[in-house]
Structure formats: C-alpha cells, structure tokens
Write an enzyme that holds these catalytic residues in place. Structure first.
Site, short mmCIF file in Angstrom:
data_model
loop_
_atom_site.label_atom_id
_atom_site.label_comp_id
_atom_site.label_asym_id
_atom_site.label_seq_id
_atom_site.Cartn_x
_atom_site.Cartn_y
_atom_site.Cartn_z
N HIS A 25 3.86 -0.35 -38.76
CA HIS A 25 4.74 -1.11 -39.64
C HIS A 25 6.02 -0.38 -39.98
CE1 HIS A 25 2.52 1.67 -42.10
NE2 HIS A 25 3.27 1.42 -43.14
N CYS A 26 6.20 0.86 -39.51
CA CYS A 26 7.35 1.65 -39.94
C CYS A 26 8.28 2.05 -38.80
CB CYS A 26 6.88 2.91 -40.68
SG CYS A 26 6.20 2.60 -42.32
N ILE A 27 7.79 2.92 -37.91
CA ILE A 27 8.68 3.59 -36.97
C ILE A 27 9.42 2.63 -36.02
CG2 ILE A 27 8.85 5.43 -35.26
CD1 ILE A 27 6.38 6.66 -36.46
N ILE A 44 10.42 -0.29 -36.68
CA ILE A 44 11.21 -1.26 -37.45
C ILE A 44 12.25 -0.60 -38.35
CG2 ILE A 44 11.04 -3.00 -39.28
CD1 ILE A 44 8.33 -3.77 -38.10
N ASP A 45 11.82 0.39 -39.13
CA ASP A 45 12.67 0.93 -40.18
C ASP A 45 14.04 1.42 -39.72
OD1 ASP A 45 10.49 0.34 -41.65
OD2 ASP A 45 9.92 2.40 -42.11
#
Length: 472
Positions: A305-307, A309-310
């Site tokens: 959910h992070c790398i 997208i962020d």
C-alpha cells in the site's frame, strides 16, 4: 487543556475510521492500553467479524481481538453518526492512485466531509493516511474550520460548561449574521487537527504498532500537544515535528528512499544478468561492508500500500510547484517494468525447453505482495497473471494465505488457489516463484516441477541448486 486532561486520565474516547491493516491494530492497541474505542468502517462484514471476535487480517491474531473485546472497551460500527462521541478521531483510509497515476483523494475527502458533519467542540482529529504535503492544511482544515451547523445541545458528551460555551458561540455567530444553529470552529481552540503517518509493516516480528516510533505534526502548537498526549499513551516513542507538512513529507521520504533503492538493484539485476553475474551474490558480498551500505533486494515488481504509490503523491504535488521529480519518476518506471522482465525470462526459459509461452500452463507461487501475509494490494503477482494471460498462457496460482483472489481496483480475477502436490506441480510447463512464503515446501517443489522461474532467490537462499531453476 480539558482534552489533554481526559487523555491523561484515559476517560477520552478514541474513534478510528477505517478498520483495515492500519486502523484495526491501532484500535486494538488503544483498547488494550485502557481507552474506550469505537471503530468505524463502511464494510459491515468487518464489523460482523469483530463482533464474532474473528480476524479478517492474517497477521492480526484472534487472540488480540479477544483480548481487546475482553476489556469491554472496544466496539465497532457502521453508524458514522456516532462520530459525535469520540474525543479523538483518527482517520486511517486508503489513498490510492487513479488510472492516470495521480492521487485519488476521494476516501480522505469523503471521510473528512463526514467528520465535519459531526465535528463538535473539543475534539482532536488526526489523519494517518499517507498523502502529499499540504493535505491536512489544504483539505481537512477548511472543511473543519468553516461555519458548521450545530443543533442546540445535541452534541453527545458536552458538560454544562461546554454547553454554555457552545451557546455563547452561537450568540456571537448570530450577531455576525449567521443563524443561531451555526458556529465557527477555530483550530487550536475549538478543535484540534494533526497528521501522524502510519508506519505499519504487516507481519514484522521485530516491530509492532506500539514499538514503532510515531511522527506527529500539528496545525498549531496546541494541536501538536494534544496529538502527542494521545499517542504517548500507546506508542513507546513519539517524534514531534514543526508542522503537518513536515510529518506528511517524512512519510513520503521513507517510502521514496525504499522505492529508489529497490529500483537501483532491479536495474542492476538486468545489467548483471547480461554479464552472467548473480545479483544476489553481489548484494551478499557488498553487505559485508560494516558501514555506508544497506542491502536492498530485487524482485518481480513492487507491491503493498505504500512503496508503489506514495512516491507519485510527491511527484504530483511537485508539478504544482513547477518542479520535475525525474529521479523519483525514473525509479517508478524501473520498478513497474519488472513484471515484464519476468515474463521475458519466462519466454526464454520455455524456449530453451522448445516450448511456446502461448498455450503453456503456468503456476504462479504467491499472490500476496510479500511473504507470509494475506495482502494483495499492488501485488506484482496480479500483474504477472494479466501479462501471461495476454500472451496466451494458461495461468493458475497457489498461495496458502489467499484461498481466493479478492477483487481489487485494477483486477477481478475469478481464481482460487491450487493445492500444491507433486502431481499438481508436475502438470505445469513453468512454475513462477513470485512471493517466497515460508509455508511453501521448497524441496517438494524442486523435486516435482519441471521448470522453475525464481524471482526472489528463494531456492538460492535455501542452498538449493538445480538446473531446473532459472533466476529472474
């Protein structure tokens, strides 16, 4: 400050919006540490599971849920009108990308609008969703600080003193031309607003919700003070920063750092492959240096959910300021190209067996984005399924934690996990190791499969050497 007094004597009620991978463990932690907690979620199935004391997330044990339930301090609901009740509201909702790889802020905006509808005096609101610098100030603050309608004495939990203050504010707003049922909410005085980025790492045995340091930034000093007091009761160390923008940027830096370094080793994997050099052996050798080097490892792509997208949240915001983030975008391009590299290696491996990719039976091992969890968000395995199917391959998958592939924003595969047996493995032209779950029987796989494409060096790490294995 009355709110801090309530937090310190643990009479404050905590509300958590979004009972997923971030919100659920946080809710349980607050309840176990002595706070009354109300969890909010639109998904009625989650609420039912919690009422039955069952977990819907693999790495969150049912024992933890039962422990929180046994305190009598944890409840969950789909009724968002109860947002009047908490003294502190923590927002843990998704911040994905849209089809143009731009921030999809709909979850944050819709949630903030709901909070604004029920916002009462004295509440603290904290956003934990990863987002671009300025979100808290530019989106949430205007929603909360505007003129809001407040039916007389309807707000739950107001003391007589608070009620009197509310009536006083209504009289003042009426004098300024607003109706008696409206008042102006001022940040740092009437309500408090902060940002504290989530740092969950599912299934990390070394760090838990309570032991991972918590960065906290407030819109005003009083907002920061309130947020620090709240998290200080459940997190071992809080890290105060000067503003919400700094806190938002810190989270992006953490994940951009990982994205860029993973892109580097992914690119080096391509280079070293052409030079007939094992990238994993190179990383292992370089890791012996006791300073100045931190190992990162290549793979079939980025998931979670992070790398993946962020970084794009920052590149989007940077464009608003006429700045091009070439380094970050290049890393994104490298990482998103890795599933195509895996498919190319599959083509080469099958070709050596005098087989065509079109029509071949392929089994993908692991659907989750990383080992030993049940989370498929942005998993490269899903992209591999899509590409292999487009090339005409017949694709199955096996994952001990994912009996059925869930519907995602991008994919809706109607697929169930194949049980791994020697007979099953022998029936495939190629087995692609995409996620190196500990539960896989690697010796059985090597004995039974005719050809294996290993994207994680899973067999090499276990000292298994066999001509059947091709590294990708």
């Amino acid at each position: 400050m009355k709110l801090i007094d309530k937090i310190n004597n643990q009479s404050a009620i905590v509300g958590v919006i979004g009972l997923g991978y971030v919100g659920l463990p946080l809710s349980l932690e607050f309840a176990i540490k002595g706070f009354n907690v109300i969890g909010f979620d639109l998904d009625a199935k989650k609420i039912t599971s919690l009422l039955e004391k069952k977990s819907y997330i693999k790495h969150i044990s049912e024992e933890k849920i039962k422990q929180a339930a046994a305190t009598g301090r944890f409840t969950s609901t789909t009724d968002f009108s109860r947002l009047r009740e908490p003294d502190a509201i923590i927002i843990c909702v998704p911040t994905p990308l849209n089809e143009h790889r731009e921030p999809d802020m709909s979850y944050v905006i819709n949630t903030a609008e709901t909070v604004a509808r029920y916002l009462r005096e004295g509440q603290l609101v904290v956003l934990e969703s990863t987002t671009y610098p300025g979100t808290t100030d530019e989106i949430l603050l205007p929603m909360f600080e505007r003129i809001v309608k407040k039916p007389a004495l309807e707000v739950a939990g107001l003391s007589s003193e608070e009620s009197s203050k509310e009536e006083s504010l209504k009289e003042e707003s009426s004098a300024e031309g607003f109706s008696a049922g409206e008042l102006t909410m001022k940040v740092g005085e009437d309500f408090f607003l902060a940002f504290s980025p989530e740092r969950e790492d599912p299934n990390n045995a070394n760090y838990t919700t309570s032991t991972i340091p918590k960065v906290v930034g407030g819109v005003t000093p009083k907002c920061l003070e309130a947020a620090e007091a709240l998290y200080g009761h459940v997190i071992e160390k809080t890290v105060p920063v000067s503003s919400t923008r700094v806190a938002e940027a810190a989270k992006l830096l953490e994940n951009i750092y990982r994205s860029v370094n993973i892109a580097l080793v992914n690119e080096l994997k391509l280079v070293f492959n052409k030079m007939n050099i094992d990238v994993w052996e190179v990383i292992s050798a370089a890791s012996t240096k006791p300073f100045g080097f931190q190992p990162f490892y290549p793979g079939p792509g980025l998931g979670g959910h992070c790398i993946p997208i962020d970084p794009f949240y920052l590149t989007w915001k940077a464009r608003e300021n006429d700045i091009n983030t070439r380094f970050i975008e290049l890393a994104g391009e490298v990482n998103t190209s890795m599933p195509y590299y895996v498919v190319e290696k599959a083509f080469e491996a099958l070709n050596m067996q005098k087989k065509s990719l079109n029509g071949s039976r392929i089994l993908i091992l692991g659907a989750a984005y990383k080992k030993d969890i049940d989370d498929t968000r942005e998993s490269p395995s899903l992209k591999l399924i899509e590409i292999f199917r487009e090339k005409g391959a017949l694709v199955d998958y096996s994952d001990p934690f994912m009996p059925k592939l869930p519907r995602t924003r991008k994919y809706n595969f109607d697929m169930v996990s194949v049980e791994l047996t020697p007979e099953c493995l022998a029936g495939y032209d190629l087995v692609v190791l995409s996620t190196d779950h500990s539960d896989f029987d690697y010796n059985m796989i090597i004995q039974s499969a005719s050809l294996i494409l290993d994207t994680r060096n899973a067999f090499g790490k276990r000292g298994i050497k066999n001509s059947k294995v091709v590294k990708a």
